[in-house]
Design a protein around this motif. Structure first.
Motif, mmCIF file in Angstrom:
data_model
loop_
_atom_site.group_PDB
_atom_site.id
_atom_site.type_symbol
_atom_site.label_atom_id
_atom_site.label_comp_id
_atom_site.label_asym_id
_atom_site.label_seq_id
_atom_site.Cartn_x
_atom_site.Cartn_y
_atom_site.Cartn_z
ATOM 1 N N ILE A 302 0.825 -1.207 0.000
ATOM 2 C CA ILE A 302 0.000 0.000 0.000
ATOM 3 C C ILE A 302 0.859 1.257 0.000
ATOM 4 C CG2 ILE A 302 -1.621 1.328 1.404
ATOM 5 C CD1 ILE A 302 -2.952 -1.237 2.127
ATOM 6 N N ALA A 303 1.877 1.266 0.873
ATOM 7 C CA ALA A 303 2.741 2.449 0.965
ATOM 8 C C ALA A 303 3.389 2.724 -0.391
ATOM 9 C CB ALA A 303 3.801 2.240 2.046
ATOM 10 N N ARG A 306 0.840 4.163 -2.905
ATOM 11 C CA ARG A 306 0.421 5.554 -2.701
ATOM 12 C C ARG A 306 1.580 6.539 -2.869
ATOM 13 N NH1 ARG A 306 -3.201 5.011 2.741
ATOM 14 N NH2 ARG A 306 -4.550 3.304 2.041
ATOM 15 N N PHE A 307 2.800 6.004 -2.854
ATOM 16 C CA PHE A 307 3.992 6.860 -2.897
ATOM 17 C C PHE A 307 4.011 7.777 -4.128
ATOM 18 C CE2 PHE A 307 8.341 7.699 -4.220
ATOM 19 C CZ PHE A 307 8.935 8.174 -3.062
#
Lengths: 472, 472
Positions: A302-303, A306-307
């Motif tokens: 997820i990180a 979204r980065f």
């Protein structure tokens, strides 16, 4: 039909949800514990009976609620009683994990029990090697059907169609068609209409089941064909197909190949899934999240996902701040400008986001097109001007009350008007331009639009202030 | 079924769209001009023929494309050939305008031709007086059916159900049911299943048409009833009904009253409308626009509708700026802080919006609930931390490169980490709390969430800077 008004005892008034769920529709934690304990005890008979009872959607919810190891064990323990279509109800990440743990032969056995569209949906997310291994365990005829569907591009009608359908000669009567259905053992699991074809399986027309049931046996099918019925081509985009279903209230549509031969049927349940996926993607895109992100994804996935969006935002934030940097001298001379500048940017950003939201949605639903583009652009510009004037007044008065400088009220008011009009035009024109160059307006508009309002907001506020107060 | 592989001439491969539209699906402007000219010339015969040809959805699009005066004239000129269900396909504002211009008797005549659910949809947006006038022109039995549906609350199953359905005794056989359908002249326009009821019209079960067609005539209906079939209660919320349809792949569901008597049927086409309306509302709410806003609304209506959201935003922007105001001295001492502060707020706001978007969507689809809430909150916090660290590094380096002050890089880095973690927690917890207190998370979350990141962003950045550089 008239309702009979005698009152009689009610046996239940709410939809049945079985013992698996609480009244509000959540899965009972006791139910999950029971199943988990039975998996630990390898109580095959109990699990088979429980699993066979559940609707595929409920079974999917159960799977999602179990611990990862228990998911695979449940499939293995329940064997042929496990309905593999339940795996289409869970997140991609969960499905892939389970399918990779299972033996290809076990998966193949489960796939054979599915309608072809469910089988394709199950297999399409696997990598080529896993897919091949499973297909090899299928009989050639079934393998061919699935392989052909999997060859159609992602998001095409061919990918989601079901290859099981009822096709009969156009020359038949209602009676012949009904007899055929009564005598054929392997009809599709659910169907809503039958199709008339010629000897070479070219599509001739559709007859809905209600039309069939209204008509007497000697009526020729040709008399019942709905002339207006839409058909879909294997390569048609599913989003377009969904619009067709929504517009013309269809429950099923025949899918034909490039030679107009009947290749399959798309049904409303698949279309509802497509509508929900599209809505999901558009919604997430507006919030700067990829449509692929799922609730069961890991922190790292997820990180990373979204980065990129945040990086783009960082670049635009530096761009906006560099406008502030141009006015360092003025900010130092009059610190009230530094305090108020974010308000101008924020009001513009919000007004522009409103316009952009409406524009992106109207483009997606095809409500906004060449016929009304000019009118909508003009309207949005005027809405920006009207709210710009209103907020110029409010913000101006508030700024004067705060900093006791009448000039500041006029400066911030003028900046607000400029920024709300600029935001409105950016909010409508940017999505329209993106649509024109065939980019997805939902994904890309947000960054561009708020960059416009940040830059215009800071520049107009500090520029007007510089002139008005004769700064630096 | 195997596909016959002989190649044969294709007659057409794309869905038919008639002569009204261009290939890309837009209405031809020549078509609109022809109709407009015919309206001016009062060419009734031509208009009647054209209008009778069109599907209600296409007729709706034509109406929307005409000038306001021509819309009413078209309805008047085409009389009984005009399908009033087309008016359900246009924006509320357009529909109300037309219905108010027409004579109540004309509208009543059009309403009589509609299925009850279409009639209710047409009438529900009118004010009480207009509604009464139209209902008065209907025969008592039809008036009662519509009045009863209109009495159910907005957004309930009773409002959208169709009162025309096929109900037969449970004791009947397949043969009897089929004969009944062949002999009854006024069956519903479309139907997908028939319902078994007792003498007092209590619902006993549903039999789908495909089940009926597979079975031989002497088979009792009781053998074909799907035990798992869900039914809906007149007072059930339509959004819940839509979830039920989506989950269990329904095309129709019986609607029963509080005494379990069959009152109507909800069909998938209405459910698709509900799904699209819900998606539309959620999408617009995320962008700060009311779900009621329509593309045909006037500048004034739209500006007023968006004003409230902007006013709330203005209040929160002043709140955030008041935090900047607390640090006026520091801003004056080190103007780089004024230039960089919006970057910290912006990064936090975007990260928080991502989290909020996912949370709002997952709450709407019921994917996020008590069973996984803790896990999701923890995960979002960690995602905030991971991206916070990444952007602390990037932003820190960029800030040092710009202002040549190593300390500034550390300060902005720490502020970014704080704000991304705070934003992540705000982004997930605020929607969850709103859902708990039964507010709509889609509407209210945005303001609260960005207020958190603006305030935390400014406060952490300027607070840490004050400590680090010993400002004051």
């Amino acid at each position: 039909m008239n309702e009979t008004l005698d009152v009689a005892p009610a046996d239940a008034s709410l939809p049945d949800r079985g013992t698996m769920r609480t009244e509000s529709g959540e899965i009972r934690s006791e139910f999950i514990q029971t199943i988990t304990a039975a998996i630990a005890a390898e109580d095959e008979a109990f699990l088979r009976a429980e699993v066979a009872e559940l609707h595929e959607a409920d079974l999917g919810d159960l799977i999602a609620a179990l611990a990862p190891d228990d998911r695979v064990r449940l499939v293995e323990l329940t064997g042929t009683d496990f309905d593999f279509s339940a795996l289409n109800e869970v997140d991609d990440a969960v499905r892939e994990e389970i399918l990779e743990e299972l033996e290809p032969a076990t998966v193949a056995e489960g796939v054979r029990e599915l309608e072809s569209d469910d089988a394709v949906e199950l297999l399409e997310s696997l990598d080529e090697e896993d897919k091949e291994q499973i297909l090899e365990h299928l009989p050639p005829s079934e393998r061919d059907v699935l392989a052909r569907s999997l060859d159609y591009p992602e998001g095409s009608a061919g990918r989601r169609m079901q290859s099981e359908f009822i096709a009969v000669p156009l020359a038949w009567t209602v009676g012949q068609a009904i007899d055929y259905m009564r005598e054929t053992p392997d009809l599709p699991e659910r169907f809503y209409e039958i199709y008339a074809v010629d000897d070479a399986r070219h599509w001739q027309g559709a007859v809905s089941l209600d039309a069939l049931l209204r008509a007497r046996r000697p009526v020729p099918l040709a008399d019942l064909i709905d002339e207006d019925r839409r058909r879909v081509t294997v390569t048609d985009d599913l989003a377009e197909v969904a619009r067709l279903f929504g517009k013309y209230n269809l429950v099923a549509a025949p899918v034909v190949d490039a030679e107009n031969r009947l290749a399959g049927v798309i049904t409303i349940d698949d279309v509802v899934d497509v509508i929900e996926e599209e809505a999901d993607e558009d919604f997430k895109a507006l919030g700067g999240v990829s449509g692929d992100e799922e609730l069961s994804d890991s922190v790292w996935t997820i990180a990373k996902g979204r980065f990129n969006w945040l990086l783009v935002n960082l670049a635009t934030a530096f761009l906006a701040s560099s406008v502030l940097g141009l006015f360092e001298g003025q900010l130092q001379q009059m610190v009230a400008l530094a305090v108020l500048a974010p308000i101008v940017a924020s009001q513009g950003g919000n007004a522009a986001t409103q316009t952009m939201t409406v524009a992106v949605r109207a483009l997606a639903t095809r409500e906004l097109g060449p016929n009304n583009a000019m009118r909508v652009v003009l309207r949005e510009g005027l809405v920006g001007l009207v709210n710009g004037l209103a907020f110029a007044l409010i913000t101006g008065i508030a700024a004067v009350a705060w900093f006791k400088m009448p000039g500041l009220g006029i400066v911030i008011g003028l900046a607000i008007i400029s920024n709300l009009v600029a935001g409105a035009l950016g909010g409508i024109l940017i999505p329209m331009v993106l649509e024109r160059v065939r980019a997805d307006p939902a994904v890309a508009s947000g960054t561009f639009v708020t960059t416009v309002t940040d830059v215009v907001g800071f520049f107009s506020f500090l520029g007007i202030a510089t002139l008005w107060f004769g700064l630096k």
